[in-house]
Write an enzyme that holds these catalytic residues in place. Sequence first.
Site, short mmCIF file in Angstrom:
data_model
loop_
_atom_site.label_atom_id
_atom_site.label_comp_id
_atom_site.label_asym_id
_atom_site.label_seq_id
_atom_site.Cartn_x
_atom_site.Cartn_y
_atom_site.Cartn_z
N LYS A 198 40.77 37.69 53.51
CA LYS A 198 40.56 39.10 53.86
C LYS A 198 39.73 39.25 55.14
O LYS A 198 39.10 38.28 55.60
CB LYS A 198 39.89 39.81 52.67
CG LYS A 198 40.78 39.87 51.40
CD LYS A 198 40.10 40.69 50.31
CE LYS A 198 40.96 40.81 49.07
NZ LYS A 198 40.31 41.67 48.03
N TYR A 211 49.03 47.11 47.75
CA TYR A 211 48.11 47.41 46.65
C TYR A 211 48.55 48.64 45.85
O TYR A 211 47.71 49.26 45.18
CB TYR A 211 46.69 47.60 47.18
CG TYR A 211 45.95 46.29 47.42
CD1 TYR A 211 45.66 45.44 46.35
CD2 TYR A 211 45.50 45.93 48.68
CE1 TYR A 211 44.96 44.25 46.56
CE2 TYR A 211 44.80 44.73 48.89
CZ TYR A 211 44.54 43.91 47.82
OH TYR A 211 43.84 42.73 48.01
N ASN A 262 35.45 40.89 49.37
CA ASN A 262 35.35 39.71 48.51
C ASN A 262 36.20 38.52 48.96
O ASN A 262 36.66 37.72 48.15
CB ASN A 262 35.58 40.08 47.04
CG ASN A 262 36.97 40.63 46.78
OD1 ASN A 262 37.79 40.71 47.69
ND2 ASN A 262 37.24 40.97 45.53
N HIS A 266 42.31 37.32 48.45
CA HIS A 266 43.23 37.86 47.44
C HIS A 266 44.05 36.70 46.91
O HIS A 266 44.37 35.78 47.65
CB HIS A 266 44.19 38.89 48.07
CG HIS A 266 45.36 39.20 47.17
ND1 HIS A 266 45.28 40.14 46.16
CD2 HIS A 266 46.61 38.64 47.07
CE1 HIS A 266 46.44 40.17 45.51
NE2 HIS A 266 47.26 39.27 46.04
N GLU A 316 54.90 39.28 45.96
CA GLU A 316 53.94 39.30 47.08
C GLU A 316 54.36 38.34 48.19
O GLU A 316 54.18 38.63 49.37
CB GLU A 316 52.54 38.95 46.56
CG GLU A 316 51.97 40.07 45.67
CD GLU A 316 50.58 39.76 45.13
OE1 GLU A 316 50.04 40.61 44.41
OE2 GLU A 316 50.02 38.69 45.43
P1 IDP Z 1 41.42 40.71 42.25
O1 IDP Z 1 41.41 40.76 43.75
O2 IDP Z 1 40.36 39.78 41.72
O3 IDP Z 1 42.80 40.43 41.67
P2 IDP Z 1 41.85 43.48 41.44
O4 IDP Z 1 41.34 44.06 40.16
O5 IDP Z 1 43.31 43.19 41.54
O6 IDP Z 1 40.98 42.16 41.74
O7 IDP Z 1 41.42 44.48 42.60
C1 IDP Z 1 41.95 44.35 43.90
C2 IDP Z 1 40.83 44.47 44.89
O8 IDP Z 1 40.29 45.79 44.85
C3 IDP Z 1 39.63 43.55 44.62
O9 IDP Z 1 39.77 42.24 45.14
C4 IDP Z 1 38.51 44.29 45.31
O10 IDP Z 1 38.51 44.03 46.71
C5 IDP Z 1 38.89 45.74 45.06
N1 IDP Z 1 38.21 46.23 43.86
C6 IDP Z 1 38.51 45.99 42.58
N2 IDP Z 1 37.68 46.62 41.74
C7 IDP Z 1 36.84 47.29 42.52
C8 IDP Z 1 35.74 48.17 42.24
O11 IDP Z 1 35.38 48.42 41.10
N3 IDP Z 1 35.12 48.69 43.33
C9 IDP Z 1 35.50 48.41 44.60
N4 IDP Z 1 36.53 47.59 44.90
C10 IDP Z 1 37.19 47.04 43.88
MG MG Z 2 44.52 41.56 41.78
#
Ligand code: IDP
Ligand code: MG
Length: 137
Positions: free
Chosen positions: A9, A49, A112, A115, A126
Site C-alpha cells: 500500500k 474495495y 497498514n 493487502h 483480484e
Molecule cells: P484486511 O486488509 O486485513 O483484509 P479488511 O477487513 O478486508 O482487512 O479491510 C480492508 C482495509 O480497510 C483494511 O486493510 C484497512 O486498511 C481498512 N480498514 C478495515 N477496518 C477498518 C477500520 O475499522 N477503520 C479504518 N480502516 C479500516
Molecule cells: Mg480484506
Amino acid sequence: MEQTLSIIKPDAVKKGVIGKIIDRFESNNLRIAAIKKIQLTQCDAQSFYAIHKDRPFFKDLVEFMISGPVVVMVLEGQNAVAKNRELMGATNPKEAATGTIRADFADSIDANAVHGSDSLENAKNEIAFFFGTREIC
Ligand code: IDP
Ligand code: MG
C-alpha cells in the site's frame, strides 16, 4: 500450487520498504509470479474495495489507496492465500503478531502496509482485476 494477490500500500511504498516486504514473501516460499507499480484511480480503488462500500471507513480507505503508487503482485506457492495472510498479520497493526509485516511496517489500521486476498475465490477475482494471463508467469 495456489496464487493470491498482494498489494504493497502507499504508506509502505513511501517509506521505502518494498524490498523488505518482498523479502518476507520470497523467504517464505512465495514466488513473485507477477509484479507492477501503479497509481490507482478513484474508480480502481472503489471497485477493488466494493465489498466494503457500506462500511464507515470506505471513503477514507479509497482516499488512502489513491494517495500514492502501490505495488501489486501475484504470489504463488503452497497455501499461498493463508500463508500470505499469516505473514501480513492482523488488520490492526496493534494486534498483529510479532514479526509479521504489519507489526513491523504498518502505522495504523488505515495505513497498514499490505493487502492480501482473504479466500481462493477472491484471489482469482483480484488477480484478474489487475493482471492479464500473459503478465503472470
Ligand atoms: P484486511 O486488509 O486485513 O483484509 P479488511 O477487513 O478486508 O482487512 O479491510 C480492508 C482495509 O480497510 C483494511 O486493510 C484497512 O486498511 C481498512 N480498514 C478495515 N477496518 C477498518 C477500520 O475499522 N477503520 C479504518 N480502516 C479500516
Ligand atoms: Mg480484506
